[in-house]
Design an enzyme around this catalytic site. Structure first.
Site, mmCIF file in Angstrom:
data_model
loop_
_atom_site.group_PDB
_atom_site.id
_atom_site.type_symbol
_atom_site.label_atom_id
_atom_site.label_comp_id
_atom_site.label_asym_id
_atom_site.label_seq_id
_atom_site.Cartn_x
_atom_site.Cartn_y
_atom_site.Cartn_z
ATOM 1 N N LEU A 1 1.826 2.525 7.573
ATOM 2 C CA LEU A 1 1.873 3.943 7.244
ATOM 3 C C LEU A 1 0.782 4.707 7.985
ATOM 4 O O LEU A 1 -0.133 4.106 8.552
ATOM 5 C CB LEU A 1 1.737 4.108 5.729
ATOM 6 C CG LEU A 1 2.900 3.495 4.925
ATOM 7 C CD1 LEU A 1 2.561 3.411 3.448
ATOM 8 C CD2 LEU A 1 4.180 4.280 5.147
ATOM 9 N N PRO A 2 0.840 6.044 8.011
ATOM 10 C CA PRO A 2 -0.074 6.820 8.862
ATOM 11 C C PRO A 2 -1.552 6.694 8.509
ATOM 12 O O PRO A 2 -2.394 6.674 9.403
ATOM 13 C CB PRO A 2 0.407 8.262 8.670
ATOM 14 C CG PRO A 2 1.823 8.145 8.223
ATOM 15 C CD PRO A 2 1.886 6.900 7.418
ATOM 16 N N LYS B 1 -10.380 -2.560 13.746
ATOM 17 C CA LYS B 1 -9.377 -1.712 14.395
ATOM 18 C C LYS B 1 -9.990 -0.368 14.779
ATOM 19 O O LYS B 1 -9.798 0.126 15.897
ATOM 20 C CB LYS B 1 -8.187 -1.501 13.452
ATOM 21 C CG LYS B 1 -7.168 -0.439 13.906
ATOM 22 C CD LYS B 1 -6.497 -0.826 15.218
ATOM 23 C CE LYS B 1 -5.521 0.246 15.697
ATOM 24 N NZ LYS B 1 -4.337 0.380 14.857
ATOM 25 N N LYS C 1 -8.082 10.074 14.268
ATOM 26 C CA LYS C 1 -8.374 9.546 12.934
ATOM 27 C C LYS C 1 -9.151 8.244 13.026
ATOM 28 O O LYS C 1 -10.147 8.041 12.314
ATOM 29 C CB LYS C 1 -7.076 9.317 12.175
ATOM 30 C CG LYS C 1 -7.244 8.677 10.802
ATOM 31 C CD LYS C 1 -5.972 7.982 10.357
ATOM 32 C CE LYS C 1 -5.712 6.737 11.193
ATOM 33 N NZ LYS C 1 -4.543 5.963 10.730
#
Length: 294
Positions: free
Chosen positions: A67-68, A173, A242
């Site tokens: 998911l985002p 990540k 993000k």
């Protein structure tokens, strides 16, 4: 594989990743916020469509989320019925790019319900999602949960890295994407400065790529997406921005005082503010190029 698998999020990455799971013959239920996409994708890959997350939870022993943001993952799990219908002993594998501290909190909350949680974000973008050659960074605090997840992860990636406890996968990540974003920004500035002085960008890039300045962006996206003005790498500007912010926030929360990650985050924030969330991350080059001309 005896576990029934659920997959949540059928976007650019989730689409091919879930298809690889289905191709293995594992029982698979899929869900996306777009009902038409859910039904069409399920029919295409031979999976079962779920009408909502509660239904997916009832039909799954292990759930993969792609998911985002971590906030969307939290909403899906705790607010939209998934955790309510998962049986005790179930496992959630979050492959999204999420905030590490948020993953730790979610893990702790799910543990009280008897539901396991590990983070397993990926690197490789859409091309490697399609070929099942993603690099996967796994944060797991329970060995049995990692062992249970590993065969599923191997259906989607060919390099599985155990990074430590829950949250370390998401931290890794973010740090990887920060390095990638900094490399793209630095190489972009070099090309922009070189052109202002009279250097041909293609020549400059060719020289960088046989010299010590080369990186992923100089060898791939700058040549194929920026010099051609295609701007279609498949990795969104909002997503990269993000991830860099997650790295910058991590530095701040640890009182590291590292300046480059903060400056890189601000530079990408500016590009996002000017271009909008729907743009490809490579189009940030145009913002920095315009800045140099003023």
């Amino acid at each position: 594989m005896v576990d029934r698998i659920g997959f949540v999020g059928l976007g650019h990455m989730g689409n091919p990743m879930s298809a690889h799971i289905a191709a293995s013959g594992a029982p698979l239920t899929v869900y996306d916020i777009d009902p038409a996409l859910t039904r069409a994708h399920a029919a295409e890959i031979g999976a079962t469509p779920a009408a909502d997350l509660a239904e997916l939870g009832r039909n799954s022993d292990v759930v993969v989320t792609m998911l985002p943001t971590g906030q969307v993952v939290r909403q899906a799990v705790l607010e939209q019925g998934l955790a309510d219908t998962l049986a005790k002993g179930s496992l959630i594998i979050d492959m999204s790019s999420s905030v590490p501290t948020g993953s730790v909190t979610l893990h702790d909350e799910l543990e009280k319900r008897g539901i396991g949680f590990i983070d397993a974000p990926v690197s490789g973008a859409v091309p490697r999602a399609k070929t099942a050659t993603l690099a996967i960074m796994v944060g797991a605090s329970d060995e049995a949960q990692f062992a249970r997840a590993e065969p599923i992860l191997k259906l989607m990636g060919d390099r599985i890295f155990r990074t430590g406890g829950v949250g370390t996968g998401h931290a890794m990540k973010a740090l990887n994407n920060y390095v990638a974003a900094a490399g793209f920004a630095a190489a972009s500035e070099a090309l922009i400065l070189g052109e202002k002085f009279g250097l041909n960008p293609e020549t400059a890039l060719d020289i960088i790529n046989v010299s010590t300045g080369r990186n992923f962006s100089t060898e791939a996206t700058l040549k194929t997406e920026v010099l051609t003005r295609a701007f279609k790498s498949g990795f969104g500007l909002a997503l990269l921005t993000k991830d860099v912010k997650i790295a910058a926030d991590l530095s701040e929360s640890l009182d590291a005082g590292l300046p480059l990650v903060a400056e890189t985050s601000a530079w990408w924030d500016r590009a996002l503010a000017e271009l909008g969330a729907e743009k490809d991350h490579t189009e940030a080059f145009t913002v920095w190029e315009a800045t140099a001309r003023t």
